[in-house]
Each structure stands twice: as structure tokens, then as C-alpha cells.
Write an enzyme that holds these catalytic residues in place. Structure first.
Site, mmCIF file in Angstrom:
data_model
loop_
_atom_site.group_PDB
_atom_site.id
_atom_site.type_symbol
_atom_site.label_atom_id
_atom_site.label_comp_id
_atom_site.label_asym_id
_atom_site.label_seq_id
_atom_site.Cartn_x
_atom_site.Cartn_y
_atom_site.Cartn_z
ATOM 1 N N SER A 143 0.876 -1.176 0.000
ATOM 2 C CA SER A 143 0.000 0.000 0.000
ATOM 3 C C SER A 143 0.911 1.223 0.000
ATOM 4 C CB SER A 143 -0.830 -0.022 1.292
ATOM 5 O OG SER A 143 -1.384 1.244 1.560
ATOM 6 N N TYR A 156 -1.987 -0.673 10.349
ATOM 7 C CA TYR A 156 -1.972 -0.877 8.895
ATOM 8 C C TYR A 156 -0.621 -0.471 8.304
ATOM 9 C CZ TYR A 156 -3.760 -0.821 4.092
ATOM 10 O OH TYR A 156 -3.969 -1.074 2.754
HETATM 11 P P1 NAD Z 1 -11.689 -5.664 0.275
HETATM 12 O O1 NAD Z 1 -12.082 -5.504 1.697
HETATM 13 O O2 NAD Z 1 -12.710 -5.558 -0.793
HETATM 14 O O3 NAD Z 1 -10.917 -7.048 0.054
HETATM 15 C C1 NAD Z 1 -10.181 -7.694 1.047
HETATM 16 C C2 NAD Z 1 -10.546 -9.163 1.017
HETATM 17 O O4 NAD Z 1 -9.728 -9.865 1.950
HETATM 18 C C3 NAD Z 1 -12.005 -9.406 1.418
HETATM 19 O O5 NAD Z 1 -12.655 -10.198 0.432
HETATM 20 C C4 NAD Z 1 -11.890 -10.130 2.747
HETATM 21 O O6 NAD Z 1 -12.936 -11.083 2.973
HETATM 22 C C5 NAD Z 1 -10.536 -10.814 2.609
HETATM 23 N N1 NAD Z 1 -9.965 -11.159 3.899
HETATM 24 C C6 NAD Z 1 -9.861 -10.381 5.003
HETATM 25 N N2 NAD Z 1 -9.311 -11.081 6.010
HETATM 26 C C7 NAD Z 1 -9.048 -12.317 5.529
HETATM 27 C C8 NAD Z 1 -8.480 -13.489 6.094
HETATM 28 N N3 NAD Z 1 -8.066 -13.520 7.364
HETATM 29 N N4 NAD Z 1 -8.364 -14.590 5.313
HETATM 30 C C9 NAD Z 1 -8.811 -14.570 4.032
HETATM 31 N N5 NAD Z 1 -9.354 -13.499 3.442
HETATM 32 C C10 NAD Z 1 -9.475 -12.388 4.191
HETATM 33 O O7 NAD Z 1 -10.556 -4.562 0.046
HETATM 34 P P2 NAD Z 1 -9.510 -4.357 -1.123
HETATM 35 O O8 NAD Z 1 -9.362 -2.920 -1.260
HETATM 36 O O9 NAD Z 1 -9.798 -5.188 -2.303
HETATM 37 O O10 NAD Z 1 -8.183 -4.911 -0.400
HETATM 38 C C11 NAD Z 1 -7.299 -5.828 -0.991
HETATM 39 C C12 NAD Z 1 -5.888 -5.494 -0.563
HETATM 40 O O11 NAD Z 1 -5.556 -4.212 -1.092
HETATM 41 C C13 NAD Z 1 -5.664 -5.413 0.941
HETATM 42 O O12 NAD Z 1 -4.432 -6.043 1.269
HETATM 43 C C14 NAD Z 1 -5.569 -3.926 1.187
HETATM 44 O O13 NAD Z 1 -4.813 -3.616 2.320
HETATM 45 C C15 NAD Z 1 -4.928 -3.459 -0.082
HETATM 46 N N6 NAD Z 1 -5.061 -2.040 -0.390
HETATM 47 C C16 NAD Z 1 -6.278 -1.499 -0.646
HETATM 48 C C17 NAD Z 1 -6.363 -0.153 -0.930
HETATM 49 C C18 NAD Z 1 -7.676 0.508 -1.213
HETATM 50 O O14 NAD Z 1 -7.729 1.725 -1.212
HETATM 51 N N7 NAD Z 1 -8.739 -0.216 -1.484
HETATM 52 C C19 NAD Z 1 -5.215 0.646 -0.964
HETATM 53 C C20 NAD Z 1 -3.982 0.054 -0.690
HETATM 54 C C21 NAD Z 1 -3.925 -1.301 -0.411
#
Ligand code: NAD
Length: 257
Positions: A143, A156
Site C-alpha cells: 500500500s 496498517y
Molecule cells: P476488500 O475488503 O474488498 O478485500 C479484502 C478481502 O480480503 C475481502 O474479500 C476479505 O474477505 C478478505 N480477507 C480479510 N481477512 C481475511 C483473512 N483472514 N483470510 C482470508 N481473506 C481475508 O478490500 P480491497 O481494497 O480489495 O483490499 C485488498 C488489498 O488491497 C488489501 O491487502 C488492502 O490492504 C490493499 N489495499 C487497498 C487499498 C484501497 O484503497 N482499497 C489501498 C492500498 C492497499
């Protein structure tokens, strides 16, 4: 001809957001996909979407912070497809939003368990398979919080700096085995994670967070999951053989400031 014909991709956090969109993008390019998530309903929905595109797919429920679950998703993927060419090590949570002194200790442990240990376990068991194959591309989801600080997100930010560090370590160790390990470092992307953060920021007016975030991005936009899916697909493909150990920002210049 798809760019990922004959490739097998394993994606964690596949029930929504970046994981689901990347599964769809990779399926469009011809990959077979193993989908992993804690959320069964969302995971099955992604499987349906991938299969509608014409790609073979399996869903495996797992908590990525549990070693036995991680070993199981790797085993099931190999049993079904025989190999893992691309590993999108992506599942993660944002944790609470609070100043350091108010940040809950149990919440800190939970964020580290999922975002750090979950990524470590994925690397541990997938790299073992890729080493046997003598090839593979891993994309960890860091991130911008893995590059710079972010007020009120100490768990985070700690976890994503760890993901950036583990990416560099694994890239150095496994480059000689024909394996690449990179990380993406997204800025705010329009998924449930940002919706949750907006709600935590001001439950009465989540739009305030969107406006604030947009004003902080030099490109004056919040990214879409498709933008990230395109980058991950490129890193997973054979078009990026010399990109290894990189932490690639996809953030509208947010960390260029
Ligand atoms: P999201 O919440 O839609 O997806 C995250 C997924 O991870 C969900 O489907 C959730 O059920 C799953 N998850 C959570 N805990 C889990 C566990 N213990 N075991 C298995 N699955 C689990 O959010 P997203 O934005 O798609 O996030 C995906 C990745 O992107 C994450 O690592 C997040 O930190 C990173 N990220 C997101 C953003 C953003 O702005 N959306 C920015 C930077 C990084």
C-alpha cells in the site's frame, strides 16, 4: 490468444475489491484461477463471474493467518491445476482508525496476523512450489502505507511496511530460481476498504472522507479496481521478466509529493 493462456493464478482476498477484479482480468487473458477468501458467498460469486468469462476456477475458503488453511489452499490448487504460475498475495484488512495512544492492542495483533503473517505464510508455501517448478511470479499487496506514514493507521502502516520488506527479502532469495516477487502499493482505490475507512472517519458523513482523499491525490481521483488489476496482470505475465523486488506505487502521484 490471451496473455495468460496456460497460466494458473492463485488469488487471496478474491471475494471482492482488488482480488475479484484481478481474477476477472486474468480470466479474460486466459488464466485458470484458484480463488481464496474467508468470505464464502463473495468467493463463490467471483467464481461465477470468472466462469462466465470461460475460465476454469475453484474457490477455497481460508483464513490466511492460519498455517493449516494456507497449506490447504496451496495443496488444493496444485491438486486441481498442477502448478501455480502467478500468486496474488492480496488479502488484508485496514484495521481501526485511531491515534497511537487510543489504538487497541488486540486490533494491532489482528492486523499484523492477517496482513503480515498471512502474506508470510502465503510466500512460505507458494514459493516452495514455485521453486520446484523453477518459475513463478508473486505479487504482494502492499500500500502507499507501505511506503510512507498515514495518520491514525499505525497497525496498517506497520503491516504494509512489513509487506514491502518481505517482498524485497523474497525477491533476493528466489530470483535465482526463476521466480519474481514484487509488490503493488496502491493509493486509495474504490473498494469496500475505502468505504469502511470513510465510514470510520465520519459515520454521519462518509462523503467527507472521499472529498478529503480526492483533494490529497495530485491526479484528483480515487483509483478503480480495474487500474490495479491491469498492473497485477502485467506483473504476473511474461511481459515483465526484469521487474523483481519492486514496490510499485499506483496512486495518482500521492507518494511523489
Ligand atoms: P476488500 O475488503 O474488498 O478485500 C479484502 C478481502 O480480503 C475481502 O474479500 C476479505 O474477505 C478478505 N480477507 C480479510 N481477512 C481475511 C483473512 N483472514 N483470510 C482470508 N481473506 C481475508 O478490500 P480491497 O481494497 O480489495 O483490499 C485488498 C488489498 O488491497 C488489501 O491487502 C488492502 O490492504 C490493499 N489495499 C487497498 C487499498 C484501497 O484503497 N482499497 C489501498 C492500498 C492497499
Amino acid at each position: 490468444m490471451g496473455r495468460l493462456d496456460d497460466k494458473v493464478a492463485l488469488i487471496t482476498g478474491a471475494a471482492g475489491g482488488l482480488g475479484r477484479q484481478t481474477a476477472i482480468r486474468m480470466a479474460e487473458e486466459g488464466a485458470k484461477i484458484a480463488l481464496v477468501d474467508l468470505n464464502v458467498e463473495g468467493g463463490e460469486e467471483t467464481k461465477k463471474l470468472v466462469e462466465e468469462i470461460g475460465s476454469k476456477s475453484i474457490f477455497i475458503q481460508a483464513d490466511v493467518s492460519k498455517s493449516s488453511d494456507v497449506q490447504n489452499y496451496v495443496k488444493k490448487t496444485i491438486e486441481e491445476f498442477g502448478k501455480i504460475d502467478i500468486f496474488f498475495n492480496n488479502a488484508g484488512i485496514e484495521g481501526m482508525v485511531a491515534p497511537v495512544e487510543d489504538y487497541d492492542e488486540d486490533e494491532f495483533d489482528k492486523v499484523i496476523a492477517i496482513n503480515v503473517k498471512g502474506v508470510f505464510l502465503g510466500l512460505k508455501y507458494v514459493l516452495k512450489e514455485m521453486k520446484k517448478q523453477g518459475s513463478g511470479s508473486v505479487i504482494n499487496t502492499s500500500s502507499i502505507g507501505g511506503l510512507v506514514g498515514h495518520e491514525n493507521f499505525i497497525g496498517y502502516v506497520a503491516s504494509k511496511h512489513a509487506v514491502s520488506g518481505m517482498t524485497k527479502d523474497a525477491a533476493i532469495e528466489y530470483g535465482k530460481h526463476g521466480i519474481r516477487v514484487n509488490a503493488i502499493a496502491p493509493g486509495p482505490i474504490n473498494t469496500d476498504m475505502v468505504k469502511n475507512a470513510a465510514h470510520k472517519h465520519n459515520p454521519d458523513n462518509p462523503q467527507e472522507y472521499y472529498d478529503l482523499v480526492t483533494s490529497l491525490v495530485p491526479s484528483r481521483m480515487i483509483g478503480e479496481p480495474e487500474h490495479v488489476a491491469n498492473l497485477v496482470t502485467f506483473l504476473g505475465s511474461d511481459e515483465s521478466p526484469y521487474i523483481n523486488g519492486a514496490i510499485i506505487a499506483i496512486d495518482g502521484a500521492m507518494t511523489a509529493i
